[in-house]
Design a protein around this motif. Structure first.
Motif, PDB file in Angstrom:
ATOM      1  N   ALA A 127       0.767   5.021   9.056  1.00 26.00           N
ATOM      2  CA  ALA A 127       1.197   3.649   9.320  1.00 26.00           C
ATOM      3  C   ALA A 127       1.332   3.405  10.820  1.00 26.00           C
ATOM      4  O   ALA A 127       0.900   2.364  11.342  1.00 26.00           O
ATOM      5  CB  ALA A 127       2.525   3.374   8.622  1.00 26.00           C
ATOM      6  N   LEU A 184      -5.712   0.983   3.649  1.00 24.96           N
ATOM      7  CA  LEU A 184      -5.176   0.998   5.010  1.00 24.96           C
ATOM      8  C   LEU A 184      -6.180   0.398   5.994  1.00 24.96           C
ATOM      9  O   LEU A 184      -5.781  -0.228   6.990  1.00 24.96           O
ATOM     10  CB  LEU A 184      -4.813   2.431   5.427  1.00 24.96           C
ATOM     11  N   ALA A 207       7.924   3.669   1.610  1.00 20.30           N
ATOM     12  CA  ALA A 207       8.189   5.077   1.291  1.00 20.30           C
ATOM     13  C   ALA A 207       9.475   5.224   0.486  1.00 20.30           C
ATOM     14  O   ALA A 207       9.529   5.988  -0.495  1.00 20.30           O
ATOM     15  CB  ALA A 207       8.266   5.891   2.578  1.00 20.30           C
ATOM     16  N   THR A 254       0.821  -1.208   0.000  1.00 19.75           N
ATOM     17  CA  THR A 254       0.000   0.000   0.000  1.00 19.75           C
ATOM     18  C   THR A 254       0.852   1.253   0.000  1.00 19.75           C
ATOM     19  O   THR A 254       0.639   2.176  -0.798  1.00 19.75           O
ATOM     20  CB  THR A 254      -0.923   0.007   1.231  1.00 19.75           C
ATOM     21  N   VAL A 255       1.827   1.305   0.906  1.00 18.16           N
ATOM     22  CA  VAL A 255       2.663   2.497   1.028  1.00 18.16           C
ATOM     23  C   VAL A 255       3.530   2.677  -0.211  1.00 18.16           C
ATOM     24  O   VAL A 255       3.753   3.798  -0.665  1.00 18.16           O
ATOM     25  CB  VAL A 255       3.525   2.422   2.300  1.00 18.16           C
ATOM     26  N   ALA A 300       3.415   6.053  -2.174  1.00 16.33           N
ATOM     27  CA  ALA A 300       4.620   6.878  -2.269  1.00 16.33           C
ATOM     28  C   ALA A 300       5.056   7.059  -3.725  1.00 16.33           C
ATOM     29  O   ALA A 300       5.545   8.128  -4.108  1.00 16.33           O
ATOM     30  CB  ALA A 300       5.750   6.240  -1.463  1.00 16.33           C
ATOM     31  N   ILE A 321       2.187   9.607   5.444  1.00 15.51           N
ATOM     32  CA  ILE A 321       2.041   8.159   5.250  1.00 15.51           C
ATOM     33  C   ILE A 321       2.622   7.407   6.443  1.00 15.51           C
ATOM     34  O   ILE A 321       2.017   6.450   6.948  1.00 15.51           O
ATOM     35  CB  ILE A 321       2.735   7.729   3.943  1.00 15.51           C
ATOM     36  N   GLY A 325       6.064   0.796   6.400  1.00 16.54           N
ATOM     37  CA  GLY A 325       5.934   2.171   5.920  1.00 16.54           C
ATOM     38  C   GLY A 325       7.248   2.731   5.405  1.00 16.54           C
ATOM     39  O   GLY A 325       7.296   3.368   4.349  1.00 16.54           O
TER      40      GLY A 325
END
Length: 822
Positions: free
Chosen positions: A795, A701, A756, A483-484, A488, A791, A752
């Motif tokens: 997280a 999330l 990122a 997801t991150v 990102a 973000i 996270g």
């Protein structure tokens, strides 16, 4: 054999399936509704015609074609559709032209309506569509129009704003249109040849018979044209409109699969933990004669029930969400009355979500079949918490794959191929996912060292627990990492594109506002004083302009309008000086649209004399430029027209400044144009994209939250006796609660941080690959620090929220009951 898994424990998987199904249904409904709208618009453009006659590619219909088709056998009537094309000169002679369509003044029927002002009635008057009016074109203002980008502009007055309905155009109603009388179209030099003929059949004449009759009539008359059935034209136009999907649809098509992947990871993790938790029960079933196939089927039945229930709930949620957003007008470009909900959409979403669930559960189901019957007798489960050799090899291989992906991503920058960037990103993500257990162990060891050891016992013990069970921590981290990473990637890419586009727009349109049409008879000092007193104006400069002949011709024209610019005087006004690079007394600076080569020798001829100059090509939107000395030599003592260049305060996106300038001038005959609208429009588009990304990522999330909460809950159950030992040795309830919350936060932050970093690399690599190294001087790679910080905070918040309830249960464990448990 009954399903052996506790359905209460599958709540995380149920939520994941429901969220995924909701997004799938939402995407399908938006897509179906857009298709309905485009088909209706295409059908309205054809009207009740049975046959459509179009010119051949690159050609045009003869003016005699309508009469010829009318005389064809079976033709009841012919409707002529006329359409011209012209260029709007946004920034005077400096360039910034925009292609637009010119239509006849329509009757206000159907969905075509007059938004403001009145209809054009004579030569010199035009009306514009809302998409043109949004570019700071006001009723009563003058607009400069060109036959082509390098031609001399003609001026017309905007008298109204008309919102076109699909019945008056063959293109999207959101396109830019100008509406003009026949006299004005003739003054602009537009062709009167029809762009299409819509033919109605007589009663009893089939479409095919009419097509054959029309084709034969055109052939006999020696006229070249293509004849189509109206139904085929509807399909083609709807398809062409579909190529211009809204931003919302495109992002949903991109992020929908991401949500499904995250849901699959959460489902797999949930069932893996449940299978591990019920290993002894599985062993007991194996002792009493249950076969591997029965155990496998039991897990799949639980997954099937979860998938069907979750997808049904999610489908209902998706329908409600789509209905609310469309009815409220929050989906750009989609009208509420075209909302389309098909039964097939719901069924397909349920099937897809259920299939995702079953595929995700295959590996946990196979793990359940490998449970030995001895587990029921000994109570001992093979210790899979530490890294086994097989897992170590898999993790090491994953690291190698990730490095290969990084290498491909790096090469994609030099190759300038976005597909290579995507391939490198996929390999890198897969490699990191495979190597997550190893990364978890390394991260846990690092936290132990940096955490102060015994001085922070909760943090120290949390890191130790992650290292003891890296497999579970890695599985939990995976969904958040995906997801991150996607979030990102999009945020860093958008931030870099936004910064780069602002630099590019500054170079291509360096003047915020231009006032053209000032003659030698005007009091230019008074006009400058009025403009400088307007709100939002920072500085101005007066630039002489003159019409000169050019030899050899530029793009088949032998006359151009040049601006006499003093770089030092213009510098405070310009957003970028790239359009003046190389300017001297021997140089003519041109844009590439004039189709002259760099270094070409040209001769400019004015009323005062001639001068030979060398062409220098610039990409900026200032236009043909010479120095004041050259202009003086060309014009002599002839009075010259003037252009007033204005710089607005701030970053040039405030569109209200041009209104202030118009109000200050009170001169409708002057052409006032601005580049602020383009900048503001781009920034607004970026804001909408970011909003959609945040909304969909929030959805994913929530899926991750449910999975992490379930994993933490199972961890509490498995470590029941361990918690009792901790409590018996003096550990307080608050410390136990902080222990589980810390573990969850560390897991979330690990996913996270990895996501990122990788997403930022992917986003920047994609931007460089798209723009190319040739644009390196205009490329601005920007790290969205605020977005990435948001973000990471999200997280961490996910970790805290997921662990609150399980941590509370762990803190409430009584030492006596925990130690008494076998």
């Amino acid at each position: 054999m009954p399903a052996m898994l506790d359905l209460r424990r599958t709540l995380a998987a149920l939520v994941a399936v429901a969220m995924s199904a909701a997004l799938i249904v939402f995407s399908f409904i938006i897509s179906d509704s857009a298709t309905t709208q485009m088909t209706a618009a295409a059908r309205a453009s054809v009207g009740n015609a049975d046959v459509v006659v179009l010119p051949e590619r690159g050609g045009e219909l003869s003016e005699a074609a309508a009469e010829t088709v009318s005389a064809a056998s079976g033709a009841a009537g012919v409707r002529t559709y006329t359409e011209g094309t012209i260029w709007i000169d946004r920034m005077g002679s400096g360039g910034g032209t925009e292609f637009t369509y010119v239509l006849d003044v329509p009757s206000l029927s159907g969905s075509t309506r007059l938004v403001e002002g009145r209809l054009p009635e004579k030569e010199g008057e035009i009306a514009v569509s809302p998409s043109v009016a949004e570019q700071d074109v006001a009723v009563g203002s003058a607009m400069a129009l060109k036959e082509d980008p390098v031609a001399a502009p003609a001026t017309a007055t905007v008298v109204g704003v008309i919102a076109p309905g699909p019945e008056i155009t063959r293109w999207s109603t959101g396109e830019q249109y100008i509406f003009a009388t026949a006299d004005e179209q003739a003054a602009l030099g537009l062709s009167t040849a029809p762009a299409a003929l819509y033919v109605n059949a007589t009663v009893g004449t089939s479409t095919q018979a009419l097509m054959d009759s029309v084709s034969q009539a055109l052939d006999v008359a020696g006229l070249e044209a293509n004849v189509y059935a109206a139904s085929d034209i509807v399909m083609m136009r709807a398809s062409n409109m579909g190529d211009m999907n809204s931003t919302t649809q495109m992002l949903l098509q991109l992020l929908g699969p991401v949500c499904a992947v995250v849901a699959g990871i959460v489902i797999a993790t949930t069932f893996s933990t449940l299978v591990a938790r019920q290993a002894r029960q599985t062993g007991l079933l194996r002792c009493i004669g249950a076969g591997r196939a029965q155990v496998f089927g039991s897990v799949l039945r639980s997954a099937l029930a979860t998938g069907l229930a979750g997808s049904a709930v999610g489908s209902l949620l998706g329908v409600v969400l789509a209905t609310l957003l469309v009815r409220c007008g929050l989906v750009d470009g989609l009208e509420a009355h075209y909302l389309t909900v098909n039964r097939q959409t719901i069924v397909l979403a349920v099937v897809l979500s259920t299939v995702v669930t079953l595929v995700a559960v295959l590996r946990p189901a196979r793990q359940a079949t490998r449970v030995s019957p001895l587990v029921a007798l000994t109570g001992q489960v093979a210790d899979e918490r530490s890294l086994s050799r097989r897992r170590m090899r898999t993790a090491a291989a994953g690291v190698v794959v990730a490095l290969i992906g990084l290498g491909i991503t790096w090469l994609s920058i030099w190759a300038q191929v976005v597909i290579y960037t995507a391939l490198g990103a996929v390999l890198m993500v897969l490699g990191v996912l495979a190597g997550l257990p190893l990364i978890v162990v390394g991260g846990a060891r690092l936290v132990e060292r940096l955490g102060g050891g015994a001085r922070r016992p909760v943090l120290h013990l949390a890191a130790r627990n992650l290292a003891r069970n890296p497999g579970r921590a890695a599985a939990t981290t995976a969904s958040l990492l995906v997801t991150v990473t996607v979030g990102a990637t999009l945020l860093s890419g958008i931030a870099s594109v936004n910064a780069s586009m602002n630099a590019i727009l500054g170079a291509s349109a360096p003047v915020d506002i231009r006032v053209d049409g000032i003659t030698a008879a005007d009091d230019d000092a008074a006009l400058v004083a009025r403009v400088e007193a307007a709100d939002g104006v920072e500085s101005t400069v007066v630039v002489p302009v003159l019409d000169v002949g050019i030899t050899p011709g530029a793009d088949e024209v032998d006359e151009i309008t040049v601006s006499a610019v003093d770089p030092a005087a213009a510098a405070p006004v310009l957003r970028s000086d790239k359009g003046l690079e190389g300017l001297d007394d021997d140089t003519l600076v041109l844009s590439r649209e004039y189709r002259l080569q760099e270094g070409t020798a040209v001769t400019l001829t004015g009323t005062g004399g001639s001068r030979e100059l060398t062409v220098h090509l610039a990409e900026a939107g200032i236009g043909p430029v010479v120095t004041p000395a050259v202009a003086e030599e060309l014009a002599g003592q002839e009075p010259r027209a003037l252009s007033l260049w204005v710089r607005a305060a701030g970053d040039g996106t405030d569109t209200s400044v041009v209104d202030s300038v118009r109000d200050a001038l009170q001169r409708p005959d002057l052409v006032v144009s601005t580049s602020a609208t383009e900048r503001a429009s781009f920034n607004n588009q970026v804001s909408r994209i970011v909003t959609i990304i945040v909304a969909v990522l929030a959805f994913t999330l929530l899926i991750t939250l449910s999975g992490l909460a379930n994993t933490t809950d199972v961890s509490v159950l498995e470590r029941f006796r361990e918690i009792g030992v901790l409590r018996a040795t003096g550990v307080q309830r608050g410390q136990v609660r902080r222990l589980f919350i810390t573990e969850a936060v560390l897991t979330s932050l690990l996913g996270g941080l990895l996501g990122a970093v990788m997403g930022t690399v992917f986003g920047m690599a994609a931007v460089v690959a798209v723009f190319g190294l040739d644009a390196a001087d205009r490329l601005v790679l920007q790290v969205p620090w605020v977005g990435l910080a948001g973000i990471l905070l999200a997280a961490a918040a996910i970790g805290v929220l997921a662990a609150l309830r399980p941590a509370g249960r762990a803190a409430a464990v009584a030492p006596v009951s925990a130690l008494a448990q076998e």
